[in-house]
Scaffold this active site. Structure first.
Site, mmCIF file in Angstrom:
data_model
loop_
_atom_site.group_PDB
_atom_site.id
_atom_site.type_symbol
_atom_site.label_atom_id
_atom_site.label_comp_id
_atom_site.label_asym_id
_atom_site.label_seq_id
_atom_site.Cartn_x
_atom_site.Cartn_y
_atom_site.Cartn_z
ATOM 1 N N GLU A 78 15.490 50.095 41.709
ATOM 2 C CA GLU A 78 14.388 49.137 41.602
ATOM 3 C C GLU A 78 13.365 49.549 40.551
ATOM 4 O O GLU A 78 12.827 48.692 39.832
ATOM 5 C CB GLU A 78 13.704 48.984 42.964
ATOM 6 C CG GLU A 78 12.769 47.790 43.045
ATOM 7 C CD GLU A 78 12.355 47.510 44.476
ATOM 8 O OE1 GLU A 78 12.932 46.587 45.078
ATOM 9 O OE2 GLU A 78 11.469 48.208 44.981
ATOM 10 N N GLU A 120 14.787 48.618 37.353
ATOM 11 C CA GLU A 120 14.715 47.163 37.197
ATOM 12 C C GLU A 120 13.308 46.733 36.782
ATOM 13 O O GLU A 120 13.135 45.886 35.892
ATOM 14 C CB GLU A 120 15.106 46.494 38.513
ATOM 15 C CG GLU A 120 15.212 44.977 38.450
ATOM 16 C CD GLU A 120 15.673 44.378 39.768
ATOM 17 O OE1 GLU A 120 16.154 43.235 39.748
ATOM 18 O OE2 GLU A 120 15.544 45.045 40.817
ATOM 19 N N CYS A 136 13.523 44.654 49.995
ATOM 20 C CA CYS A 136 13.950 45.542 51.090
ATOM 21 C C CYS A 136 13.920 44.864 52.451
ATOM 22 O O CYS A 136 14.626 45.285 53.365
ATOM 23 C CB CYS A 136 13.047 46.783 51.137
ATOM 24 S SG CYS A 136 13.211 47.821 49.679
ATOM 25 N N SER A 159 13.808 41.170 43.386
ATOM 26 C CA SER A 159 14.690 42.248 42.960
ATOM 27 C C SER A 159 16.118 41.981 43.424
ATOM 28 O O SER A 159 16.350 41.499 44.536
ATOM 29 C CB SER A 159 14.211 43.582 43.530
ATOM 30 O OG SER A 159 15.168 44.590 43.332
ATOM 31 N N LYS A 200 17.517 42.849 60.531
ATOM 32 C CA LYS A 200 18.588 43.685 59.978
ATOM 33 C C LYS A 200 19.943 43.334 60.586
ATOM 34 O O LYS A 200 20.982 43.516 59.954
ATOM 35 C CB LYS A 200 18.280 45.159 60.218
ATOM 36 C CG LYS A 200 17.141 45.712 59.375
ATOM 37 C CD LYS A 200 17.505 45.771 57.914
ATOM 38 C CE LYS A 200 16.381 46.340 57.071
ATOM 39 N NZ LYS A 200 16.699 46.312 55.618
ATOM 40 N N GLU A 235 20.999 40.430 58.555
ATOM 41 C CA GLU A 235 21.303 40.868 57.194
ATOM 42 C C GLU A 235 22.700 41.472 57.108
ATOM 43 O O GLU A 235 23.465 41.191 56.170
ATOM 44 C CB GLU A 235 20.268 41.903 56.732
ATOM 45 C CG GLU A 235 20.521 42.428 55.327
ATOM 46 C CD GLU A 235 19.560 43.537 54.931
ATOM 47 O OE1 GLU A 235 19.032 43.490 53.802
ATOM 48 O OE2 GLU A 235 19.345 44.466 55.733
ATOM 49 N N GLU A 251 27.109 38.085 51.605
ATOM 50 C CA GLU A 251 26.828 38.879 50.402
ATOM 51 C C GLU A 251 26.934 40.374 50.672
ATOM 52 O O GLU A 251 27.025 41.179 49.739
ATOM 53 C CB GLU A 251 25.428 38.577 49.869
ATOM 54 C CG GLU A 251 25.215 37.147 49.431
ATOM 55 C CD GLU A 251 24.647 36.270 50.533
ATOM 56 O OE1 GLU A 251 24.031 35.250 50.202
ATOM 57 O OE2 GLU A 251 24.806 36.618 51.722
ATOM 58 N N CYS A 301 7.370 47.912 58.483
ATOM 59 C CA CYS A 301 8.445 48.189 59.449
ATOM 60 C C CYS A 301 7.947 48.883 60.712
ATOM 61 O O CYS A 301 8.611 48.818 61.751
ATOM 62 C CB CYS A 301 9.520 49.036 58.802
ATOM 63 S SG CYS A 301 10.290 48.253 57.365
#
Length: 575
Positions: free
Chosen positions: A282, A285, A302, A322, A361, A364, A369, A507
């Site tokens: 990142e 990037e 994230c 990102s 999560k 996710e 993907e 988090c």
């Protein structure tokens, strides 16, 4: 100031104070179910709907809800009159009359506010029998809605609509048919729900709970054909102690590692390693975009709930997000592609279990993907902090008195920069530590970027990178993210780099963390434990992690190489 009398004792409070808060001045904690200050410390869920906080006011007809009634000069209040006590008990008995009697099968057993209140009020029998509401379970990718256990406190609606600005749920119908539903009575999976889990975090009963997966861990561990590795996120370590009656952060990371090894995981690794890996990709990037002046501001990726929100609401700006996978998914991708050759095992025999503070999560890990062309997922199973505590208790492990152990390698060494991912501002600070040194070629003198720390919903800072000023923002809660994204949408943004976390505070306040009823003091303790761990680390910059350096030398070559981009990056799209 206003002078009132509570149970015969005079007390002065500010004008506009509720009877509930006035009583607290005298250390009288009236029972509540609907009343709650949200985690931002400002937004209040107080509809006076549950009525369990009713009190008697001299000269007034009937009882009044203390949470929704402001004091007035000279008011005389009785909080413990026989009339008030009986009314509260009756209200709780009526709530229970429409409630399933399956406490032993409920995830909230021993942690249910209705259950505790019934005990506190001496409710010993079910006096009222009659028709009960009937609803099917709504099981989503992240959590379960069990409306038969709902007491209509509306806390979830406030969290979803007022704090997160998602508006996935609302109050529907009237009378006996009143329930919390989606706007078209669709399944949660059919709405724009982000699976952030903030509704679960504030639910007083088991009406909203994470999708339970912890029993599957036992099945995976029992499979002799599987080499099972586990990763554990930084925010989990800051909060797990609370499930065992300790203060936040009181359990050392080493004790938790020992517990995981006693559970027979073949290798115990650190999500912070993948956080360091995320920064390598990142930060690179950001430098490329900032140098070219293209696709700015760069927005972190994230947080899976934030990604879900942006795909639904800001799909025209997805080019700014990102392309890096989250640390959870980067870890899974490296584990599935790099570990087999390091450990001399077959790829199909490797299973990855994640322990996360986050319900999103789970969703996710199931995204298309996040699997390869053969359908092999980066992460096989995700459990929350609460679920980990259940496993440890089931196994009879006395985690408090364990010795410390080290993470296994090669994916177990991490920097302090990886550790601070667990709190709002941590991703930004970690990225700045690396980006500064890569751009300037100089060692960073002051490693702590204190302007991006704290529980405020929006934080700003300016950083000098080789004579160029970089404006950064750190945002937590989707409601605050909406403010920042609207600025970008309408061309009013001044930022070059933005960190977004869906949960207020980051988090540490994830939907899978121990329940705290939006207690900001607990969040501060969790946050401080994370920064203390960072401070005590020998290595505090991601790019100085020797295991990260070895990974690039042996396998990834360099940040954003062909292989790195293939397994560590992803393109998000409108849903």
């Amino acid at each position: 100031m206003i002078s009132v009398k509570i149970n015969g004792v005079n007390v002065e409070v500010e004008k506009g104070t509720s009877i509930l808060d006035a009583a607290k001045k005298l250390n009288i904690n009236l029972p509540t179910l609907c009343h709650m200050y949200m985690v931002d410390g400002k937004t209040r869920n107080c509809k006076g709907t549950c009525r369990v906080c009713v009190v008697e006011v001299e000269g007034w007809h009937g009882l009044v809800p203390a949470c929704a009634t402001e004091v007035s000069e000279g008011m005389s209040i009785k909080t413990n009159s026989l009339k008030a006590i009986r009314a509260r008990r009756t209200i709780v008995e009526l709530l229970l009359s429409n409630h399933p009697k399956d406490c032993l099968n409920c995830d909230k057993n021993m942690n249910c506010e209705l259950q505790k209140l019934a005990s506190d009020l001496g409710v010993e029998e079910n006096k009222y029998e009659g028709e009960k509401v009937k609803f099917d379970l709504d099981v989503s990718d992240g959590f379960v809605m069990d409306r038969e256990k709902c007491i209509l406190c509306r806390r979830c609606v406030t969290a979803c609509n007022d704090i997160q600005k998602v508006h996935a749920i609302t109050v529907a119908n009237r009378g006996f048919e009143t329930n919390i539903s989606t706007f078209s009575n669709d399944s949660i999976n059919e709405t724009n729900c982000t699976y952030c889990g903030q509704c679960v975090a504030v639910c007083p009963t088991g009406a909203l709970r994470e999708k339970s997966d912890y029993k599957k861990v036992w099945e995976i561990l029992d499979d002799n054909n599987k080499y099972v590795v586990v990763q554990i996120a930084p925010a989990v370590r800051s909060a797990l102690a609370e499930e065992f009656g300790l203060e936040p952060g009181e359990l050392s990371t080493g004790k938790i590692v020992t517990a995981l090894k006693l559970l027979s995981f073949d290798s115990v690794f650190d999500t912070n390693f993948a956080a360091d890996l995320t920064i390598m990709e990142e930060a690179n990037e950001f430098i490329e975009r900032f140098t070219l002046g293209e696709n700015l501001p760069l927005i972190t990726s994230c947080c899976p709930a934030w990604i879900n929100y942006s795909e639904s609401n800001y799909y025209d700006n997805l080019n700014l997000v990102s392309s890096c996978k989250s640390p959870q998914q980067m870890f899974g991708a490296i584990a599935k592609n790099y570990l087999p050759q390091e450990l001399s095992i077959k790829r199909e025999n490797l299973a990855v279990v994640s322990i996360m503070p986050c319900i999103a999560k789970k969703h996710e890990a199931n995204r298309k993907e996040m699997q390869d062309i053969d359908g092999i997922k980066d992460v096989d199973l995700v459990i929350t902090t609460r679920e980990l505590a259940k496993i440890i208790k089931e196994a009879g492990i006395d985690i408090v008195n364990l010795h410390d152990s080290e993470f296994d390698n090669p994916l177990g060494m991490s920097s302090g920069a990886g550790t601070i991912f667990g709190t709002s501002g941590g991703v930004m600070e970690a990225a700045l530590r690396t980006a500064y040194e890569w751009i300037t070629g100089k060692e960073l003198e002051k490693i702590d970027f204190e302007n991006v720390r704290g529980l405020e919903g929006i934080k700003e800072a300016k950083v000098d990178l080789n004579g160029k000023e970089v404006n950064v923002a750190v945002v937590s809660s989707l409601g605050n993210a909406k403010k920042i994204m609207d600025e970008i949408k309408y061309g009013n943004s001044k930022y070059h780099f933005i960190e977004v976390m869906a949960c207020p505070g980051g988090c540490i306040d994830g939907g899978g963390q121990p329940f705290i009823k939006s207690n900001r003091d607990v969040l501060k303790k969790r946050m401080n434990s994370i920064y203390n761990e960072d401070k005590n680390k020998v290595i505090r910059k991601s790019h100085e992690n020797p295991m990260i350096q070895k990974l690039y030398k042996d396998y990834l070559q360099k940040p954003n190489s062909y292989i790195a981009h293939h397994i560590l990056h992803v393109n998000y799209k409108r849903i």
